[in-house]
Design a protein around this motif. Structure first.
Motif, PDB file in Angstrom:
ATOM      1  N   THR A 249       0.813  -1.219   0.000  1.00 57.91           N
ATOM      2  CA  THR A 249       0.000   0.000   0.000  1.00 57.91           C
ATOM      3  C   THR A 249       0.841   1.261   0.000  1.00 57.91           C
ATOM      4  O   THR A 249       0.301   2.363   0.025  1.00 57.91           O
ATOM      5  CB  THR A 249      -0.916   0.021   1.246  1.00 57.91           C
ATOM      6  OG1 THR A 249      -0.099   0.033   2.429  1.00 57.91           O
ATOM      7  CG2 THR A 249      -1.821  -1.205   1.275  1.00 57.91           C
ATOM      8  N   SER A 250       2.169   1.111  -0.021  1.00 56.80           N
ATOM      9  CA  SER A 250       3.083   2.255   0.009  1.00 56.80           C
ATOM     10  C   SER A 250       4.421   1.798  -0.549  1.00 56.80           C
ATOM     11  O   SER A 250       4.768   0.619  -0.481  1.00 56.80           O
ATOM     12  CB  SER A 250       3.246   2.756   1.444  1.00 56.80           C
ATOM     13  OG  SER A 250       4.389   3.589   1.574  1.00 56.80           O
ATOM     14  N   ASN A 251       5.181   2.734  -1.097  1.00 60.00           N
ATOM     15  CA  ASN A 251       6.509   2.377  -1.585  1.00 60.00           C
ATOM     16  C   ASN A 251       7.415   1.902  -0.455  1.00 60.00           C
ATOM     17  O   ASN A 251       8.381   1.166  -0.686  1.00 60.00           O
ATOM     18  CB  ASN A 251       7.154   3.571  -2.291  1.00 60.00           C
ATOM     19  CG  ASN A 251       6.525   3.852  -3.649  1.00 60.00           C
ATOM     20  OD1 ASN A 251       5.985   2.956  -4.288  1.00 60.00           O
ATOM     21  ND2 ASN A 251       6.575   5.098  -4.079  1.00 60.00           N
ATOM     22  N   TRP A 252       7.122   2.291   0.781  1.00 62.31           N
ATOM     23  CA  TRP A 252       7.917   1.846   1.918  1.00 62.31           C
ATOM     24  C   TRP A 252       7.783   0.343   2.142  1.00 62.31           C
ATOM     25  O   TRP A 252       8.683  -0.294   2.691  1.00 62.31           O
ATOM     26  CB  TRP A 252       7.523   2.605   3.182  1.00 62.31           C
ATOM     27  CG  TRP A 252       8.074   4.000   3.197  1.00 62.31           C
ATOM     28  CD1 TRP A 252       7.376   5.166   3.029  1.00 62.31           C
ATOM     29  CD2 TRP A 252       9.446   4.380   3.366  1.00 62.31           C
ATOM     30  NE1 TRP A 252       8.217   6.245   3.079  1.00 62.31           N
ATOM     31  CE2 TRP A 252       9.500   5.792   3.287  1.00 62.31           C
ATOM     32  CE3 TRP A 252      10.630   3.675   3.569  1.00 62.31           C
ATOM     33  CZ2 TRP A 252      10.693   6.502   3.412  1.00 62.31           C
ATOM     34  CZ3 TRP A 252      11.813   4.385   3.695  1.00 62.31           C
ATOM     35  CH2 TRP A 252      11.848   5.776   3.618  1.00 62.31           C
ATOM     36  N   ASP A 253       6.650  -0.244   1.722  1.00 58.38           N
ATOM     37  CA  ASP A 253       6.478  -1.695   1.852  1.00 58.38           C
ATOM     38  C   ASP A 253       7.586  -2.417   1.095  1.00 58.38           C
ATOM     39  O   ASP A 253       8.154  -3.401   1.578  1.00 58.38           O
ATOM     40  CB  ASP A 253       5.117  -2.145   1.295  1.00 58.38           C
ATOM     41  CG  ASP A 253       3.951  -1.459   1.976  1.00 58.38           C
ATOM     42  OD1 ASP A 253       4.087  -1.114   3.158  1.00 58.38           O
ATOM     43  OD2 ASP A 253       2.924  -1.281   1.321  1.00 58.38           O
ATOM     44  N   PHE A 254       7.876  -1.927  -0.104  1.00 48.27           N
ATOM     45  CA  PHE A 254       8.886  -2.575  -0.937  1.00 48.27           C
ATOM     46  C   PHE A 254      10.273  -2.405  -0.317  1.00 48.27           C
ATOM     47  O   PHE A 254      11.088  -3.335  -0.324  1.00 48.27           O
ATOM     48  CB  PHE A 254       8.858  -1.981  -2.350  1.00 48.27           C
ATOM     49  CG  PHE A 254       9.797  -2.650  -3.313  1.00 48.27           C
ATOM     50  CD1 PHE A 254       9.546  -3.930  -3.766  1.00 48.27           C
ATOM     51  CD2 PHE A 254      10.943  -2.000  -3.751  1.00 48.27           C
ATOM     52  CE1 PHE A 254      10.413  -4.559  -4.647  1.00 48.27           C
ATOM     53  CE2 PHE A 254      11.815  -2.612  -4.628  1.00 48.27           C
ATOM     54  CZ  PHE A 254      11.549  -3.892  -5.080  1.00 48.27           C
ATOM     55  N   VAL A 255      10.541  -1.219   0.234  1.00 46.43           N
ATOM     56  CA  VAL A 255      11.820  -0.982   0.900  1.00 46.43           C
ATOM     57  C   VAL A 255      11.992  -1.955   2.069  1.00 46.43           C
ATOM     58  O   VAL A 255      13.070  -2.512   2.279  1.00 46.43           O
ATOM     59  CB  VAL A 255      11.904   0.475   1.395  1.00 46.43           C
ATOM     60  CG1 VAL A 255      13.168   0.691   2.219  1.00 46.43           C
ATOM     61  CG2 VAL A 255      11.881   1.447   0.215  1.00 46.43           C
TER      62      VAL A 255
ATOM     63  N   THR B 238       7.312 -17.653  -1.030  1.00 49.39           N
ATOM     64  CA  THR B 238       7.352 -17.276   0.376  1.00 49.39           C
ATOM     65  C   THR B 238       6.490 -16.039   0.580  1.00 49.39           C
ATOM     66  O   THR B 238       6.600 -15.067  -0.172  1.00 49.39           O
ATOM     67  CB  THR B 238       8.795 -16.986   0.841  1.00 49.39           C
ATOM     68  OG1 THR B 238       9.583 -18.173   0.690  1.00 49.39           O
ATOM     69  CG2 THR B 238       8.822 -16.556   2.301  1.00 49.39           C
ATOM     70  N   LEU B 239       5.636 -16.076   1.592  1.00 42.16           N
ATOM     71  CA  LEU B 239       4.685 -14.995   1.828  1.00 42.16           C
ATOM     72  C   LEU B 239       5.299 -13.946   2.752  1.00 42.16           C
ATOM     73  O   LEU B 239       5.293 -14.079   3.973  1.00 42.16           O
ATOM     74  CB  LEU B 239       3.393 -15.559   2.432  1.00 42.16           C
ATOM     75  CG  LEU B 239       2.754 -16.727   1.663  1.00 42.16           C
ATOM     76  CD1 LEU B 239       1.452 -17.152   2.323  1.00 42.16           C
ATOM     77  CD2 LEU B 239       2.527 -16.350   0.199  1.00 42.16           C
ATOM     78  N   GLY B 240       5.849 -12.903   2.152  1.00 45.18           N
ATOM     79  CA  GLY B 240       6.375 -11.790   2.919  1.00 45.18           C
ATOM     80  C   GLY B 240       5.234 -10.856   3.303  1.00 45.18           C
ATOM     81  O   GLY B 240       4.255 -10.733   2.574  1.00 45.18           O
ATOM     82  N   TYR B 241       5.373 -10.194   4.435  1.00 48.33           N
ATOM     83  CA  TYR B 241       4.241  -9.399   4.912  1.00 48.33           C
ATOM     84  C   TYR B 241       4.674  -8.135   5.640  1.00 48.33           C
ATOM     85  O   TYR B 241       5.792  -8.000   6.141  1.00 48.33           O
ATOM     86  CB  TYR B 241       3.379 -10.231   5.854  1.00 48.33           C
ATOM     87  CG  TYR B 241       4.038 -10.491   7.203  1.00 48.33           C
ATOM     88  CD1 TYR B 241       3.742  -9.694   8.310  1.00 48.33           C
ATOM     89  CD2 TYR B 241       4.974 -11.512   7.353  1.00 48.33           C
ATOM     90  CE1 TYR B 241       4.359  -9.913   9.532  1.00 48.33           C
ATOM     91  CE2 TYR B 241       5.595 -11.742   8.573  1.00 48.33           C
ATOM     92  CZ  TYR B 241       5.289 -10.941   9.660  1.00 48.33           C
ATOM     93  OH  TYR B 241       5.907 -11.153  10.869  1.00 48.33           O
ATOM     94  N   VAL B 242       3.744  -7.188   5.673  1.00 50.30           N
ATOM     95  CA  VAL B 242       3.835  -5.976   6.478  1.00 50.30           C
ATOM     96  C   VAL B 242       2.514  -5.868   7.215  1.00 50.30           C
ATOM     97  O   VAL B 242       1.452  -5.951   6.601  1.00 50.30           O
ATOM     98  CB  VAL B 242       4.037  -4.723   5.595  1.00 50.30           C
ATOM     99  CG1 VAL B 242       3.945  -3.452   6.431  1.00 50.30           C
ATOM    100  CG2 VAL B 242       5.370  -4.773   4.877  1.00 50.30           C
TER     101      VAL B 242
END
Length: 203
Positions: free
Chosen positions: A38-44, A135-139
């Motif tokens: 939901t934000s570019n920070w998720d990818f970071v 692999t299920l990565g999450y925030v």
């Protein structure tokens, strides 16, 4: 220990986020999902998660990001340019990389631009074509935790595979909850299973 791993571990030591993550083999390979995106920070955060384990990772980016002096930097960070006007050869390229013995984890944010309905199915096609596990990565902003969750092997039964994915992400909230997209592939079958020849729902 690499410089990026040292930096990543220093970041997690002071971050307000708590890293709760499954450990992956350093010499392994797979697809790492980053969601909710939901934000570019998720990818970071996903890149920092991979760097903390010193995993060899790659990520897909618009080919325009690789133009000019920024190109070498993007590639050094693990980027693979994708021309969205002609994406047909992407899966073939990734399959060829794996077949040649290259080992890496591919970070994918299936919600793409974080708009519209459903997830993009590219990660599913790539995982099936290469035989790579997912692999299920999450925030999760609710608990301020992030990391890598379970690793699954896709069966080819899209609805059943995505039911597993949906169950994992059901209680996860991204940085901007209002932008969260239901984990459902845009071309995923909907409704009850079609009946078999005897009129019973297919298994």
């Amino acid at each position: 220990m690499s410089t990026r791993t040292t930096l990543a571990r220093a970041y997690w030591a002071v971050s307000r986020w708590t890293l709760r993550t499954e450990r992956l083999p350093r010499d392994g390979a797979g697809v790492l999902l980053g969601a909710p995106h939901t934000s570019n920070w998720d990818f970071v955060l996903m890149l920092a998660i991979g760097a903390e384990q010193d995993l060899p990772f790659r990520w897909l980016g618009k080919h325009t990001l690789f133009r000019g002096i920024g190109g070498p930097v993007m590639r050094a960070l693990g980027g693979i340019p994708v021309d969205r006007r002609d994406p047909a050869g992407l899966v073939d390229d990734l399959v060829a990389r794996i077949a040649s013995g290259e080992r890496f984890y591919l970070v994918v944010t299936p919600e793409g631009t974080r708009s519209g309905s459903g997830w993009k199915s590219g990660f599913y096609r790539i995982a099936r074509a290469t035989g790579l596990p997912v692999t299920l990565g999450y925030v999760d902003r609710t608990t301020m935790t992030t990391g890598l969750g379970p690793t699954i092997t896709l069966t080819g039964d899209v609805r059943a595979d995505m039911d597993v994915v949906r169950a994992f992400y059901a209680d996860k909230s991204g940085l901007v909850p209002a932008r969260r997209t239901e984990p459902r592939l845009r071309d995923e079958p909907s409704g009850p299973p079609a009946p078999d020849a005897d009129g019973a729902p297919a298994a």
